[in-house]
Enzyme design. Sequence first.
Site, short mmCIF file in Angstrom:
data_model
loop_
_atom_site.label_atom_id
_atom_site.label_comp_id
_atom_site.label_asym_id
_atom_site.label_seq_id
_atom_site.Cartn_x
_atom_site.Cartn_y
_atom_site.Cartn_z
N ASP A 177 22.77 -9.01 -17.60
CA ASP A 177 22.37 -7.87 -17.31
C ASP A 177 22.26 -7.33 -15.98
O ASP A 177 21.24 -7.12 -15.34
CB ASP A 177 20.92 -7.59 -18.11
CG ASP A 177 20.57 -6.21 -18.28
OD1 ASP A 177 21.25 -5.24 -18.33
OD2 ASP A 177 19.24 -5.78 -18.57
N HIS A 189 17.27 -13.11 -13.13
CA HIS A 189 16.12 -12.34 -14.00
C HIS A 189 14.80 -12.85 -13.67
O HIS A 189 14.04 -12.85 -14.50
CB HIS A 189 16.41 -12.59 -15.22
CG HIS A 189 16.11 -11.39 -16.20
ND1 HIS A 189 14.98 -10.82 -16.12
CD2 HIS A 189 16.92 -10.66 -16.98
CE1 HIS A 189 15.00 -9.74 -17.02
NE2 HIS A 189 16.09 -9.66 -17.60
N GLU A 198 18.30 -4.67 -28.76
CA GLU A 198 17.10 -4.11 -28.21
C GLU A 198 16.46 -3.15 -29.27
O GLU A 198 15.93 -2.10 -28.85
CB GLU A 198 17.30 -3.44 -26.96
CG GLU A 198 17.93 -4.56 -25.80
CD GLU A 198 17.63 -4.22 -24.53
OE1 GLU A 198 17.94 -2.97 -24.12
OE2 GLU A 198 17.53 -5.05 -23.58
N GLU A 215 31.56 -2.22 -18.04
CA GLU A 215 30.47 -1.21 -17.96
C GLU A 215 29.99 -1.72 -16.60
O GLU A 215 29.40 -2.78 -16.46
CB GLU A 215 29.42 -1.37 -19.04
CG GLU A 215 28.36 -0.53 -18.85
CD GLU A 215 27.20 -0.34 -19.97
OE1 GLU A 215 27.86 -0.05 -21.16
OE2 GLU A 215 25.98 -0.54 -19.73
N GLU A 250 19.17 -0.63 -11.07
CA GLU A 250 18.14 -1.11 -11.68
C GLU A 250 17.52 -2.57 -11.03
O GLU A 250 16.14 -2.85 -10.91
CB GLU A 250 18.29 -1.49 -13.17
CG GLU A 250 17.26 -1.90 -14.07
CD GLU A 250 17.78 -2.08 -15.43
OE1 GLU A 250 18.85 -1.61 -15.81
OE2 GLU A 250 17.05 -2.72 -16.26
N ARG A 260 29.39 -1.14 -27.76
CA ARG A 260 28.94 -1.95 -26.45
C ARG A 260 28.71 -3.37 -27.14
O ARG A 260 28.34 -3.56 -28.34
CB ARG A 260 27.51 -1.55 -26.13
CG ARG A 260 27.84 -0.04 -25.18
CD ARG A 260 26.39 0.35 -24.88
NE ARG A 260 26.15 -0.08 -23.62
CZ ARG A 260 24.70 -0.57 -23.16
NH1 ARG A 260 23.88 -0.59 -24.05
NH2 ARG A 260 24.55 -1.06 -21.91
N ARG A 284 20.89 -16.61 -24.20
CA ARG A 284 21.24 -15.13 -24.48
C ARG A 284 22.66 -14.83 -23.66
O ARG A 284 23.23 -14.09 -24.16
CB ARG A 284 19.92 -14.69 -23.29
CG ARG A 284 20.67 -12.93 -23.28
CD ARG A 284 19.31 -12.35 -22.92
NE ARG A 284 19.83 -10.84 -22.58
CZ ARG A 284 19.13 -9.93 -21.76
NH1 ARG A 284 17.58 -10.28 -21.53
NH2 ARG A 284 19.52 -8.91 -21.34
N ARG A 302 16.00 3.96 -16.31
CA ARG A 302 16.58 3.31 -15.10
C ARG A 302 17.14 4.40 -14.24
O ARG A 302 17.99 4.17 -13.56
CB ARG A 302 17.39 2.14 -15.47
CG ARG A 302 17.21 1.38 -16.69
CD ARG A 302 15.67 0.44 -16.39
NE ARG A 302 15.32 -0.27 -17.48
CZ ARG A 302 14.14 -0.84 -17.40
NH1 ARG A 302 13.25 -0.67 -16.47
NH2 ARG A 302 13.96 -1.55 -18.51
C1 GCV Z 1 19.51 1.54 -21.88
C2 GCV Z 1 18.85 -3.43 -20.00
C3 GCV Z 1 17.89 -2.22 -19.52
C4 GCV Z 1 17.74 -1.30 -20.56
C5 GCV Z 1 19.03 -0.72 -21.05
C6 GCV Z 1 19.66 -1.87 -21.43
C7 GCV Z 1 21.03 -1.40 -22.09
O1 GCV Z 1 17.92 -3.96 -20.88
O2 GCV Z 1 16.58 -2.79 -18.90
O3 GCV Z 1 16.97 -0.19 -19.98
O4 GCV Z 1 18.85 0.20 -21.82
O5 GCV Z 1 19.84 -2.89 -20.77
O6 GCV Z 1 21.95 -1.40 -21.21
O7 GCV Z 1 21.22 -1.05 -23.28
#
Ligand code: GCV
Length: 601
Positions: free
Chosen positions: A309, A447, A234, A331, A337, A267, A280, A102
């Site tokens: 997000d 989104h 993820e 954060e 992004e 996190r 979610r 990103r």
């Molecule tokens: C660093 C979103 C972003 C990811 C990022 C993630 C996160 O999914 O698209 O690129 O990963 O958030 O904050 O961990």
Amino acid sequence: MSKQGTLTALLLLCLITIVKAEDGSQLWLRSEMPKDITLRIDNTMPDDDGYRISGNTITARTEMGLLYGKYALMRGEQGESHPFFKLRILNHWDNLDGSIERGYAGNSIFWGLNPTPKGEGNHISPINKALINKYAEACASIGINGTVLNNVNASPQILTKPYIDKVKEIADILRPWGIRVYLSVNFGSPKALGEVKTADPLNPRVQRWWKKKAKQIYREIPDFGGFLVKANSEGQPGPFDYGRSHADGANMLADALAPYGGIVMWRSFVYGAKHQGEDRVKQAVSEFAELDGQFRPNVILQSKNGPLDFQPREPYAPIFDHMKQTPQMAELQITQEYLGQSKHLVYLAPMWQEFFSFVKPERLVGIAGVANIGLDTNWCGHHFSQANWYAFGRLAWNPTLTSEQIAQEWINQTLDSKINTDSKLTSMLMRSREACVDYMMPLGLHHIFKFDHHMGPEPDGFKADYPIEWCPVYYHRANKDSIGVDRSSTGTNATGQYRQPYRSIYDKPETCPDEYLLWFHRLPWTYRMKSGLTLWEELQRHYNHGVAEVDDFVNIWQQAKPYIDQQRWKEVDSLLRFQQQDARLWRDTCLKYFGEMQHPH
Ligand code: GCV
């Protein structure tokens, strides 16, 4: 002033002067320094890095206070000021191969790989000391005091000797500027590096491995800050892989760092693991609330400002209401992004202040900002994206500053002061975030971005082989009658995670603010809005307004032309024209899709 104070102050002045030799013309740093500055150390001042400025005299308790005071004086400040948050940290999502997740401003300023002369592999690229020095000065000038050097999707390699050596080199450059280094770590590292057969946090071998690793790091970097961890999110490994909890995982790392004063920033950005299938936006609270009180004192829970997000607009993340005994950090995302990346002019301070109006800064021990910095000559891809880096630092120092004041400061220091005599540029910055919300996703939509890269609209996005939480259709659920997600008490009950009065306010469409309406409610297209318009008419009004705003930004920039060098003017102008086209694309794509939805063939 004590003898020691005088010496320190002299050394500091030399340092400032030497470092000034590097080119900072693309940043807000001014090259000229006020003349005849007097520096004083005063041990009776509060025990932080604050400063007092009276005329050209800067007084502080610490050397860093004097340095911060110097930049404050250059901004024209007078009086006393102290940092609000103890932790004011940038998070770089920089990968060890030099790419940035990103990142929209070129490759990493820290990492990269160079092919070996005989082509049999790669070397870690050497550090660019001058560049990192300039970065450090820019950060210090706005009070940033920490930096996480690598992506939260962390490579285990960062904990190997060659990389720890590099981290030491970087730490040595950043230290005089009051910036501590931190690392993102991969929870599976001991196993991934083949040194232990498991990464189970309750396994004594694993615990010993992390203790040894911490010792090795602190031997090289005695003021190392600590670890940032993305676990069981993820696809990243984590304690769930061994049937353990987030608290088990975080505490194991915290125990390894505690003897040296290090912290763990763990996190809460999680979904699709333990509570798969649940809405979610609810999953962070579902995973973490029950663990409150179980973390070591040096663990901080780091959460994104919203529950999804980094969308152009989200309600605040209710996890901040739930953790009463666990220190928390917010954060924020400086890299845009989901806000046009470095191609759209979107000033983010108003968005962050909106967040602080719900989550009082007093409840947080720090803030982290996902950096937008890369090797581009203008550092951030878009000249105006620098204003977001600047604003993050200024708000971390003092979250009660107004977005407007910060915008004005940045403009005055970065551009010719005559450019903004009518405050039109300030107004452009101040309106830009709401404009972005309007032309992308008004009234609580969220989104509906193109897959993976998140630039541009894709309201019809659906891929059967993707997790449903990545598909735009999951977030608007439009059909011929209605649009939006019912997250009220009659739906997924995400509203139930909020403290009062927000729980009740958000729960009913009549009391829910328009800007969150379709986030929390599913409503018919004919729903009568507070304005008297139907929902569909109101949606069109917002999309059109967003586009008209960008048209105006292009005009405002046209008027700024006489006051700025041609190159910078042209670069911004061409990006604004791109933004103008993109805003139209967003409006036309979304209105066509939602319009046709109501009239199926
Ligand atoms: C660093 C979103 C972003 C990811 C990022 C993630 C996160 O999914 O698209 O690129 O990963 O958030 O904050 O961990």
